[in-house]
Design an enzyme around this catalytic site. Structure first.
Site, mmCIF file in Angstrom:
data_model
loop_
_atom_site.group_PDB
_atom_site.id
_atom_site.type_symbol
_atom_site.label_atom_id
_atom_site.label_comp_id
_atom_site.label_asym_id
_atom_site.label_seq_id
_atom_site.Cartn_x
_atom_site.Cartn_y
_atom_site.Cartn_z
ATOM 1 N N GLU A 119 -23.030 17.647 21.478
ATOM 2 C CA GLU A 119 -21.762 16.971 21.769
ATOM 3 C C GLU A 119 -21.581 16.743 23.270
ATOM 4 O O GLU A 119 -21.136 15.676 23.702
ATOM 5 C CB GLU A 119 -20.588 17.789 21.226
ATOM 6 C CG GLU A 119 -20.532 17.888 19.710
ATOM 7 C CD GLU A 119 -20.394 16.545 19.039
ATOM 8 O OE1 GLU A 119 -19.754 15.646 19.634
ATOM 9 O OE2 GLU A 119 -20.932 16.371 17.931
ATOM 10 N N GLU A 162 -26.784 9.052 19.068
ATOM 11 C CA GLU A 162 -27.007 10.343 18.412
ATOM 12 C C GLU A 162 -28.405 10.875 18.705
ATOM 13 O O GLU A 162 -28.584 12.068 18.966
ATOM 14 C CB GLU A 162 -26.791 10.212 16.898
ATOM 15 C CG GLU A 162 -25.360 9.941 16.487
ATOM 16 C CD GLU A 162 -24.405 11.021 16.943
ATOM 17 O OE1 GLU A 162 -24.751 12.216 16.842
ATOM 18 O OE2 GLU A 162 -23.305 10.674 17.423
#
Length: 475
Positions: free
Chosen positions: A336, A415
């Protein structure tokens, strides 16, 4: 000749009829396309009844079957709710639901002493009635999803009383934000002159930044309990990791997501030097309510782990735990924070604002076209709010579909990059195991139709992410 004559006759319709017909055709085209994709994926759910060889090392047959059945139920629900949605919107358009609701709003305002000149007040009544209608018609679907599908598969933790109270609270908070913001936006458009689109864009930018800033501190706590992560090894390791990449961390919270669902998540928020991290209690092995509930079976004597158990049995017991170990939580946060370090958050904001500015500019170009209002039943008036609805929701639909797909592709790229960032932090092995655990806890199905996943998945399929991590994991 006859066929071509009939085609020519279609173009003899007034422009507003052609616009209206194009909107309906496009909405059904999108629905049929989505249904086609969903059926391809549904075929995967139905035919892939055994764990594929490449997945045997990361998923047991029991979890695989639970995941398959969960996704089958979700796809069935999605089909019927999607069909209802497109039929409902078609009927609303065909039978003049939007102009009817506008006239009804005018009558409500008139009964309160506000005439047609109070367009902004009428617009707010229209919004209130429209969102109320949407909430009421969507309630049965939400109830079924929560208390049938999610309940059946062990995710729902809500009571009916809690659900209804939460729904009313969400609706109230939404109105407290939507109505004032909408009134100011409409006012800016009306007084902004030729360059109103610039002022409207700047206003929406400021509102979005303010909402992002205050959401977790003032809005989210209205629905969930946020508590600071207690002092301990996990908090220390999070702070050390944040400092190592210059992430300006100020607080770490644990949110009580388990009172609603056993799905897990983690995120960060805040601007400049005031960043906070939020961890769902379902993400943390030590916090999970499910783990506490399963520590001892009623009526059984406590036993020491491993006493009289084979290695296989001990592994199965351990595998029943929900959430991640501290090292895996750190790896998830490493991913993250990689989004932050690599500038993904800023890039998404920039893309969003460029799109917003472009849309307001095109809105300024089109708002004067009376034929657009006539296409949706507004022949005598052109309310600004209706113009926003028509142009942003209907006229921009093809553009929005293309943009959504492009953003999905970009998200998958981000991602992979965030996973690679976690690798550089030396967390590949823990992220590998965390992804497997999160997929298991959320009953994600690891086999995907390529076209369905390409169109829909903002995150890469599990196997692709694991393969990208595998080489480093084995180092």
């Amino acid at each position: 000749m006859g066929m071509w004559a009939s085609v020519d006759t279609m173009w003899d319709f007034p422009v507003e009829k052609r616009i209206f017909g194009a909107v309906l055709i496009f909405s059904w085209t999108v629905y049929l396309w989505e249904t086609f994709l969903a059926q391809r994926q549904r075929r995967i759910y139905k035919t892939t009844t055994h764990v594929p060889p490449e997945l045997e090392q990361i998923m047991d047959s029991d979890t695989f079957e639970k995941s398959r059945l969960y996704q089958l139920d979700k796809s069935t629900f999605s089909f019927w709710s999607g069909l209802y949605s497109v039929v409902e919107s078609t009927l609303i358009l065909l039978f003049g639901g939007i102009p009817y609701l506008w006239r009804l709003s005018g009558r409500v305002c008139g009964s309160a002493g506000f005439g047609p000149e109070y367009e902004i007040i009428q617009s707010l009544v229209f919004l209130l009635l429209a969102t109320l209608y949407s909430a009421l018609t969507g309630l049965p679907w939400s109830l079924y999803n929560t208390f049938v599908i999610e309940e059946k598969h062990g995710f729902n933790h809500q009571t009916l009383k809690f659900f209804l109270k939460d729904t009313i609270k969400k609706f109230t908070v939404t109105q407290c934000i939507l109505l004032p913001v909408s009134s100011l936006l409409l006012y800016i458009i009306k007084i902004g002159g030729d360059y109103f689109f610039i002022y409207a864009w700047l206003f929406t930018l400021i509102v979005s930044l303010v909402l992002v800033t205050i959401y977790a501190d003032y809005i989210a706590p209205l629905f969930d309990k946020f508590t600071p992560l207690p002092e301990g090894k996990l908090k220390q390791e999070i702070e050390v990791m944040a400092k190592s990449i210059d992430f300006p961390l100020t607080k770490v919270y644990v949110v009580e997501g388990s009172k609603r669902s056993s799905h897990s998540n983690a995120y960060f928020y805040g601007f400049f030097k005031n960043k906070r991290i939020v961890l769902f209690d379902t993400l943390l092995e030590d916090y999970s309510v499910q783990n506490k509930d399963n520590q001892e079976e009623p009526g059984t004597e406590p036993r020491n782990e491993g006493e009289g158990d084979s290695e296989e049995i001990r592994a199965k017991v351990k595998n029943k735990k929900q959430g991640c170990k501290n090292e895996e939580v750190l790896a998830v946060l490493g991913h993250e924070l990689g989004h932050w370090k690599l500038g993904h958050t800023i890039k998404n904001i920039i893309i969003s604002q460029i799109n917003s500015f472009l849309c307001f500019f095109l809105f300024a170009v089109l708002i004067g076209q009376k034929v657009l209002f006539a296409a949706f039943g507004f022949y005598d008036s052109q309310p600004t709010l209706i113009g926003l609805l028509i142009i942003f929701q209907f006229i921009f639909s093809p553009y929005n579909e293309v943009l959504s797909f492009c953003l999905t592709v970009l998200s998958r790229r981000f991602e992979f990059q965030a996973d690679a960032f976690a690798k550089k932090l030396g967390m590949a092995k823990d992220l590998y195991s965390a992804l497997i655990k999160l997929n298991k806890d959320n009953l994600g199905f690891p086999v995907s139709d390529w076209l369905f996943s390409t169109w829909h998945y903002s995150h890469p399929p599990l196997l692709e992410r694991l393969q990208a991590l595998k080489d480093t994991k084995q180092d």
